[in-house]
Design a protein around this motif. Structure first.
Motif, mmCIF file in Angstrom:
data_model
loop_
_atom_site.group_PDB
_atom_site.id
_atom_site.type_symbol
_atom_site.label_atom_id
_atom_site.label_comp_id
_atom_site.label_asym_id
_atom_site.label_seq_id
_atom_site.Cartn_x
_atom_site.Cartn_y
_atom_site.Cartn_z
ATOM 1 N N VAL A 193 0.852 -1.189 0.000
ATOM 2 C CA VAL A 193 0.000 0.000 0.000
ATOM 3 C C VAL A 193 0.889 1.241 0.000
ATOM 4 O O VAL A 193 1.820 1.350 0.804
ATOM 5 C CB VAL A 193 -0.941 0.014 1.225
ATOM 6 N N ILE A 194 0.597 2.166 -0.907
ATOM 7 C CA ILE A 194 1.375 3.396 -1.019
ATOM 8 C C ILE A 194 1.037 4.323 0.147
ATOM 9 O O ILE A 194 -0.131 4.634 0.375
ATOM 10 C CB ILE A 194 1.085 4.090 -2.361
ATOM 11 N N VAL A 195 2.067 4.746 0.894
ATOM 12 C CA VAL A 195 1.861 5.671 2.012
ATOM 13 C C VAL A 195 2.548 7.017 1.785
ATOM 14 O O VAL A 195 2.227 7.986 2.463
ATOM 15 C CB VAL A 195 2.318 5.052 3.349
ATOM 16 N N ILE A 196 3.489 7.066 0.837
ATOM 17 C CA ILE A 196 4.142 8.317 0.449
ATOM 18 C C ILE A 196 4.189 8.333 -1.069
ATOM 19 O O ILE A 196 4.630 7.364 -1.684
ATOM 20 C CB ILE A 196 5.570 8.438 1.015
ATOM 21 N N GLU A 197 3.732 9.443 -1.654
ATOM 22 C CA GLU A 197 3.758 9.566 -3.101
ATOM 23 C C GLU A 197 4.264 10.959 -3.454
ATOM 24 O O GLU A 197 3.714 11.957 -2.998
ATOM 25 C CB GLU A 197 2.357 9.339 -3.660
ATOM 26 N N ASN A 198 5.353 10.998 -4.221
ATOM 27 C CA ASN A 198 5.982 12.254 -4.627
ATOM 28 C C ASN A 198 6.286 13.164 -3.440
ATOM 29 O O ASN A 198 6.020 14.361 -3.474
ATOM 30 C CB ASN A 198 5.119 12.978 -5.662
ATOM 31 N N LEU A 243 2.721 12.565 2.148
ATOM 32 C CA LEU A 243 2.043 11.455 2.821
ATOM 33 C C LEU A 243 0.681 11.223 2.184
ATOM 34 O O LEU A 243 0.049 12.159 1.696
ATOM 35 C CB LEU A 243 1.864 11.760 4.303
ATOM 36 N N VAL A 244 0.222 9.982 2.203
ATOM 37 C CA VAL A 244 -1.126 9.623 1.746
ATOM 38 C C VAL A 244 -1.912 9.248 3.003
ATOM 39 O O VAL A 244 -1.941 8.086 3.416
ATOM 40 C CB VAL A 244 -1.084 8.459 0.730
ATOM 41 N N PRO A 245 -2.547 10.243 3.637
ATOM 42 C CA PRO A 245 -3.186 10.019 4.940
ATOM 43 C C PRO A 245 -4.271 8.942 4.918
ATOM 44 O O PRO A 245 -4.411 8.189 5.884
ATOM 45 C CB PRO A 245 -3.789 11.378 5.300
ATOM 46 N N ASP A 246 -5.027 8.853 3.837
ATOM 47 C CA ASP A 246 -6.094 7.851 3.784
ATOM 48 C C ASP A 246 -5.531 6.434 3.871
ATOM 49 O O ASP A 246 -6.083 5.571 4.556
ATOM 50 C CB ASP A 246 -6.922 8.011 2.503
ATOM 51 N N ARG A 290 -3.898 1.725 9.719
ATOM 52 C CA ARG A 290 -3.808 2.041 11.153
ATOM 53 C C ARG A 290 -2.351 2.270 11.579
ATOM 54 O O ARG A 290 -1.870 1.732 12.562
ATOM 55 C CB ARG A 290 -4.471 0.947 11.989
ATOM 56 N N ILE A 291 -1.659 3.092 10.779
ATOM 57 C CA ILE A 291 -0.274 3.461 11.068
ATOM 58 C C ILE A 291 -0.231 4.963 11.315
ATOM 59 O O ILE A 291 -0.727 5.745 10.509
ATOM 60 C CB ILE A 291 0.657 3.103 9.889
ATOM 61 N N GLY A 313 4.695 -5.870 6.436
ATOM 62 C CA GLY A 313 4.833 -4.768 7.387
ATOM 63 C C GLY A 313 6.085 -3.933 7.203
ATOM 64 O O GLY A 313 6.248 -2.908 7.864
ATOM 65 N N GLN A 314 6.984 -4.339 6.340
ATOM 66 C CA GLN A 314 8.212 -3.590 6.104
ATOM 67 C C GLN A 314 7.939 -2.377 5.226
ATOM 68 O O GLN A 314 6.987 -2.345 4.468
ATOM 69 C CB GLN A 314 9.254 -4.490 5.427
#
Length: 177
Positions: A73-78, A81-84, A90-91, A120-121
């Motif tokens: 799952v992408i959590v940072i893009e460009n 942060l991708v808050p959704d 749940r991080i 989880g990495q």
């Protein structure tokens, strides 16, 4: 049994493997209470066989792998942060920053794309200006001063993040919020 299922350590166990290991552990207790050792060994063999079949199917059928293991799952893009996606995983931002620090990354803005893998990495690709200089790049910069070994150029398919940045996969990720 661990040798049969091909794992070297407990940290390599998948969810399905862990469930079966717990079930097998519970089944091992039964022969102590009742004299049913052959029946217990048969049940254990069935569980291990089911596990091996599941893992074989995961190798052969991509959909089954996605269902059992999930996708990154992408959590940072460009650099943003991708808050959704963080919320769906749940991080907290603090926990993500901790993982960034463990990778030696000091700024979120240095990350082109960051993912939380199914195990989880944290996986990432740095922005071009934040990437460390490689030996090959150094030799190209030095021009004719150093002997150059030619390496084949990277194809776009060599980028392991291409699969995640594809619009279909991003939409797929958003569906599971």
């Amino acid at each position: 049994m661990l040798r049969i299922i091909g794992r070297k350590s407990v940290s390599q166990l998948t969810l399905s493997t862990t469930v079966i290991m717990i079930a097998v552990g519970a089944i091992f207790v039964q022969p102590i209470n009742v004299d049913t050792v052959p029946r217990t060994l048969i049940v254990i063999a069935v569980f291990v066989t089911i596990l091996l079949i599941m893992e074989y199917l995961q190798l052969k059928i991509n959909v089954i792998e996605k269902i059992i293991h999930g996708k990154a799952v992408i959590v940072i893009e460009n650099g943003q942060l991708v808050p959704d996606n963080l919320q769906s995983l749940r991080i907290t931002v603090d926990k993500l920053e901790s993982q960034l620090r463990q990778q030696g990354i000091t700024r979120v803005s240095d990350v082109k794309i960051g993912t939380i893998e199914p195990n989880g990495q944290f996986g990432y690709e740095l922005m071009p200006d934040a990437k460390p200089l490689t030996v090959g790049e150094f030799k190209r910069l030095m021009g004719g001063m150093l002997p150059i070994q030619q390496n084949p150029p990277l194809k776009p398919a060599d980028n392991i993040f291409e699969e995640l940045t594809d619009k279909q996969n991003i939409n797929h990720t958003k569906k599971f919020k």
